[in-house]
Write an enzyme that holds these catalytic residues in place. Structure first.
Site, mmCIF file in Angstrom:
data_model
loop_
_atom_site.group_PDB
_atom_site.id
_atom_site.type_symbol
_atom_site.label_atom_id
_atom_site.label_comp_id
_atom_site.label_asym_id
_atom_site.label_seq_id
_atom_site.Cartn_x
_atom_site.Cartn_y
_atom_site.Cartn_z
ATOM 1 N N GLY A 1 -36.746 -92.611 -12.015
ATOM 2 C CA GLY A 1 -35.862 -91.880 -11.104
ATOM 3 C C GLY A 1 -35.385 -90.579 -11.722
ATOM 4 O O GLY A 1 -35.243 -89.562 -11.031
ATOM 5 N N ASP B 1 -25.630 -98.508 -16.254
ATOM 6 C CA ASP B 1 -26.853 -99.235 -16.628
ATOM 7 C C ASP B 1 -26.551 -100.501 -17.436
ATOM 8 O O ASP B 1 -27.453 -101.303 -17.692
ATOM 9 C CB ASP B 1 -27.793 -98.325 -17.423
ATOM 10 C CG ASP B 1 -28.341 -97.195 -16.558
ATOM 11 O OD1 ASP B 1 -28.333 -97.344 -15.321
ATOM 12 O OD2 ASP B 1 -28.763 -96.164 -17.115
ATOM 13 N N ARG C 1 -34.317 -84.961 -20.801
ATOM 14 C CA ARG C 1 -33.781 -83.596 -20.738
ATOM 15 C C ARG C 1 -34.370 -82.720 -21.832
ATOM 16 O O ARG C 1 -34.673 -81.540 -21.610
ATOM 17 C CB ARG C 1 -32.251 -83.641 -20.792
ATOM 18 C CG ARG C 1 -31.666 -84.156 -19.464
ATOM 19 C CD ARG C 1 -30.255 -84.643 -19.615
ATOM 20 N NE ARG C 1 -29.657 -85.030 -18.338
ATOM 21 C CZ ARG C 1 -29.840 -86.211 -17.724
ATOM 22 N NH1 ARG C 1 -30.642 -87.119 -18.255
ATOM 23 N NH2 ARG C 1 -29.238 -86.477 -16.570
#
Ligand code: S3P
Length: 439
Positions: free
Chosen positions: A99, A321, A31
């Site tokens: 992803g 995760d 980000r």
């Protein structure tokens, strides 16, 4: 140790001790790269994760015209990123294994007047993309095809705002729509069934973008420009989880991870570990923050007598995760641990649900899948001095690291083909784990 063989037996279950800083947070690094590249002007960045996935995002923003000057030092990237991105038509972007790069870029490119083709490796090309292309199409972008990479996106300078109710709790879906929302006329909203990681909404205000959060609904106003922002990326809790779980499994261990991201939407694994009886101490560092993100130190002191727990559907997004490594921990917890509604694991970098079952079964553990639930029964892997097990990483970094921890924690020699895929999120993982064996 050969290239793929982890000789856990030679450590004979010795404790892990010491203090360590893990590499920068992967979600925040993606980000920070995207937002600094969107902003008009120069941002100084420090501590970006220097991994294959983040390098895919960096290469993408460079292809799209951002100026990137970064230097690598001890697994971290620091320097400057200057935007805005000014790409011509017909851009090709290789997203590698990532992803997050793919889905966030599909959102961002939807609001650009250009045509771009996104490609990825074999694993990424199998992963579902309709979850983002469908809502983004309803905003006005055009995708061909809709389901899998390679995908060509035709963006629009101005999109239609939507109020989207996502059927899945996914930060990648939420972020893709919010990034497209920056180019929409009016207010774009996304709501999700459970709260997924909130880095996009927690970081954008630091770049001058107002984000409205109302429970599970996040809204953004279109037509606003990002301003540059200096960013210092803290350590990745998802990477730290492997070291902290290893310490919880090895008697007399005491490990501290310093300067770690403590965003509540990321540290669900610590809540679950505490519930299982692990001794976890968290110290928040008030002076060190990134946007609205909390940072601090976490100490795990080994304690006897772990107990099983139920990890509810609502808790899963904050530890999605960490399910593989928590499943390994659960083999040492008395009783039966249930992870509810973890069907999303089937569409991660590999089918992690079947990989956990296959790997833990090969280790002699009792594990089952019940619909979308994963059940792990007490019964730690058995130590045998004379055997070498083969556990395939399936090219999936989080699986490779789970099997490395299994080798070290249970003193087993495990051959892990594809072990180098650790570099996707945690370059230097084996060296860090082994360095805690020597302090
Ligand atoms: C990520 C979101 C999660 C996570 C992935 C990183 C992100 O994926 O599994 O490793 O940075 O937004 P989903 O949003 O698909 O759950």
């Amino acid at each position: 140790m050969t290239a793929t063989l982890v000789k856990g037996s030679q450590y004979n279950r010795l404790p892990l001790t010491g203090s360590i800083e893990v590499p920068g947070d992967k979600s925040l690094s993606h980000r920070v790269v995207l937002f600094t590249a969107l902003a008009s002007g120069c941002s100084h960045v420090r501590g970006l994760l220097d991994s294959l996935d983040v390098r895919s995002t960096i290469a993408a923003v460079e292809t799209l015209g951002a100026q990137v000057e970064l230097k690598a030092q001890r697994g971290r990237l620091s320097g400057t990123i200057s935007g805005p991105m000014i790409a011509g038509a017909g851009v090709q972007i290789d997203c590698g294994n990532s992803g997050t790069t793919t889905r966030l870029l599909l959102g961002l490119l939807s609001g650009r007047q250009l045509e771009a083709t996104l490609t990825g490796d074999e694993s990424l090309s199998r992963r579902p993309m309709r979850r983002v292309t469908e809502p983004l199409s309803s905003m006005g972008a055009v995708f061909s095809p809709m389901d899998h990479l390679p995908i060509t996106v035709q963006g629009r300078a101005t999109l239609r705002a939507i109020d989207y109710h996502s059927p899945i709790a996914s930060a990648q879906v939420k972020s893709a729509i919010l990034l497209a929302g920056l180019s929409a006329e009016g207010t774009t909203s996304v709501s999700e069934p459970h709260k997924s990681r909130d880095h996009t909404e927690s970081l954008l205000p630091a770049f001058g973008i107002d984000v409205h959060v109302d429970g599970l609904k996040v809204s953004i106003e279109g037509g606003k420009e990002l301003s540059p922002c200096d960013c210092d990326v803290p350590g990745d809790p998802s990477s730290a989880a492997f070291l902290l779980v290893a310490a919880a499994l090895l008697p007399q261990s005491k490990v501290t991870v310093t300067n770690m991201a403590l965003n509540p939407t990321r540290i669900g694994f610590l809540t679950v570990m505490r519930r299982m009886g692990a001794n976890v101490e968290i110290r928040i560092n008030e002076r060190n923050t990134l946007g609205q993100e909390t940072v601090g130190d976490v100490t795990l002191s080994w304690r006897e007598g772990l107990i099983a727990t139920t990890v509810t559907a609502d808790e899963i997004p904050a530890l999605i995760d960490e399910v593989p490594i928590l499943a390994l921990l659960a083999t040492a917890a008395s009783g039966s641990t249930r992870f509810e509604c973890v069907g999303e694991l089937r569409v991660k970098e590999s089918d992690r649900l079947s990989a956990i079952v296959e790997g833990l079964t090969a280790l002699g553990c009792s594990v089952a899948v019940d619909g979308d639930d994963l059940i792990v029964n007490y019964g730690p892997p058995l130590y045998s001095e004379h055997e070498t097990l083969v556990l395939d990483s399936r090219g999936d970094h989080r699986l490779a690291m789970t099997w490395i921890v299994a080798a070290r924690a249970f003193a087993i020699d495990i051959d892990i083909p594809g072990i180098l895929c650790c570099d996707i999120s945690y370059p230097g993982f084996i060296a860090d784990l082994m360095s805690l064996s020597q302090q």
